[in-house]
Motif scaffolding. Structure first.
Motif, PDB file in Angstrom:
ATOM      1  N   SER A 147     102.212   7.875-122.549  1.00  0.00           N
ATOM      2  CA  SER A 147     103.156   6.911-122.467  1.00  0.00           C
ATOM      3  C   SER A 147     104.190   7.444-121.455  1.00  0.00           C
ATOM      4  O   SER A 147     104.354   8.448-120.962  1.00  0.00           O
ATOM      5  N   LYS A 148     105.123   6.363-121.080  1.00  0.00           N
ATOM      6  CA  LYS A 148     106.149   6.642-119.900  1.00  0.00           C
ATOM      7  C   LYS A 148     107.280   7.692-120.637  1.00  0.00           C
ATOM      8  O   LYS A 148     107.618   8.456-119.930  1.00  0.00           O
TER       9      LYS A 148
ATOM     10  N   SER B 171      97.090   8.376-111.896  1.00  0.00           N
ATOM     11  CA  SER B 171      98.229   8.938-110.981  1.00  0.00           C
ATOM     12  C   SER B 171      97.525   9.739-109.826  1.00  0.00           C
ATOM     13  O   SER B 171      96.527   9.977-109.814  1.00  0.00           O
TER      14      SER B 171
ATOM     15  N   GLU C  71     103.351   0.393-120.821  1.00  0.00           N
ATOM     16  CA  GLU C  71     103.917   1.448-121.098  1.00  0.00           C
ATOM     17  C   GLU C  71     103.171   2.741-120.968  1.00  0.00           C
ATOM     18  O   GLU C  71     103.586   3.767-121.325  1.00  0.00           O
ATOM     19  N   HIS C  72     101.897   2.709-120.470  1.00  0.00           N
ATOM     20  CA  HIS C  72     101.002   3.877-120.256  1.00  0.00           C
ATOM     21  C   HIS C  72     100.416   4.116-118.916  1.00  0.00           C
ATOM     22  O   HIS C  72     100.188   3.332-118.223  1.00  0.00           O
ATOM     23  N   VAL C  73     100.094   5.245-118.784  1.00  0.00           N
ATOM     24  CA  VAL C  73      99.672   5.622-117.371  1.00  0.00           C
ATOM     25  C   VAL C  73      98.213   5.217-117.458  1.00  0.00           C
ATOM     26  O   VAL C  73      97.372   5.404-118.048  1.00  0.00           O
TER      27      VAL C  73
ATOM     28  N   TYR D  65     101.116   5.170-111.620  1.00  0.00           N
ATOM     29  CA  TYR D  65     101.100   4.003-111.896  1.00  0.00           C
ATOM     30  C   TYR D  65     100.891   3.542-113.592  1.00  0.00           C
ATOM     31  O   TYR D  65     100.097   4.209-113.960  1.00  0.00           O
ATOM     32  N   PHE D  66     101.687   2.681-113.984  1.00  0.00           N
ATOM     33  CA  PHE D  66     101.496   2.341-115.353  1.00  0.00           C
ATOM     34  C   PHE D  66     101.051   1.049-115.530  1.00  0.00           C
ATOM     35  O   PHE D  66     101.275  -0.106-114.864  1.00  0.00           O
ATOM     36  N   GLU D  67     100.315   0.610-116.527  1.00  0.00           N
ATOM     37  CA  GLU D  67      99.936  -0.615-116.979  1.00  0.00           C
ATOM     38  C   GLU D  67     100.854  -0.787-118.591  1.00  0.00           C
ATOM     39  O   GLU D  67     100.372  -0.050-119.308  1.00  0.00           O
TER      40      GLU D  67
ATOM     41  N   ARG E   7      95.741  10.044-117.721  1.00  0.00           N
ATOM     42  CA  ARG E   7      95.432   8.338-118.205  1.00  0.00           C
ATOM     43  C   ARG E   7      96.005   8.189-119.847  1.00  0.00           C
ATOM     44  O   ARG E   7      95.534   9.008-120.349  1.00  0.00           O
TER      45      ARG E   7
ATOM     46  N   SER F 180     105.121   1.685-111.139  1.00  0.00           N
ATOM     47  CA  SER F 180     105.134   2.667-110.713  1.00  0.00           C
ATOM     48  C   SER F 180     106.281   3.568-110.697  1.00  0.00           C
ATOM     49  O   SER F 180     107.400   2.954-110.191  1.00  0.00           O
TER      50      SER F 180
END
Length: 102
Positions: free
Chosen positions: A46-47, A89, A84-86, A80-82, A43, A71
């Motif tokens: 970053s992407k 998973s 630009e960040h996780v 799954y991202f909100e 969590r 996702s």
């Protein structure tokens, strides 16, 4: 035809049909050790860091909703991202039906 029988039949067919679904939950501790050993993004990463560590995803779903959730699919897990960040998973289901989450 018999009036009470018609009323009974009418009442029975007007009842809503109910579908009952069973949810099977397998606690993480009972899942195979192999599944628990699979590394996946944590969590808040970053992407860019996910891409650098795990490579290009098999597929990417665009963001939907507010906040925007997107996702990426990898062979063994989904991320799954909100923004630009996780956010989360999730391991994919294995042949034995087990899944794991982080």
């Amino acid at each position: 035809m018999n009036k009470p029988l018609i009323l009974l039949f009418s009442a029975l067919i007007s009842l809503p049909l109910v579908t009952i679904a069973e949810q099977v939950v397998i606690p993480v501790g009972q899942q195979s050790a192999q599944n628990q050993a699979i590394e996946k993004p944590g969590r808040g990463i970053s992407k860019d860091r996910v891409r650098a560590k795990f490579g290009e995803p098999l597929s990417m779903k665009p963001a939907v909703g507010e906040p925007p959730i997107s996702s990426w699919e990898y062979p063994e897990f989904q991320v799954y991202f909100e923004y630009e960040h996780v956010l989360h998973s999730v391991l994919k289901r294995t042949e034995s039906g087990n899944t794991a989450t982080e």
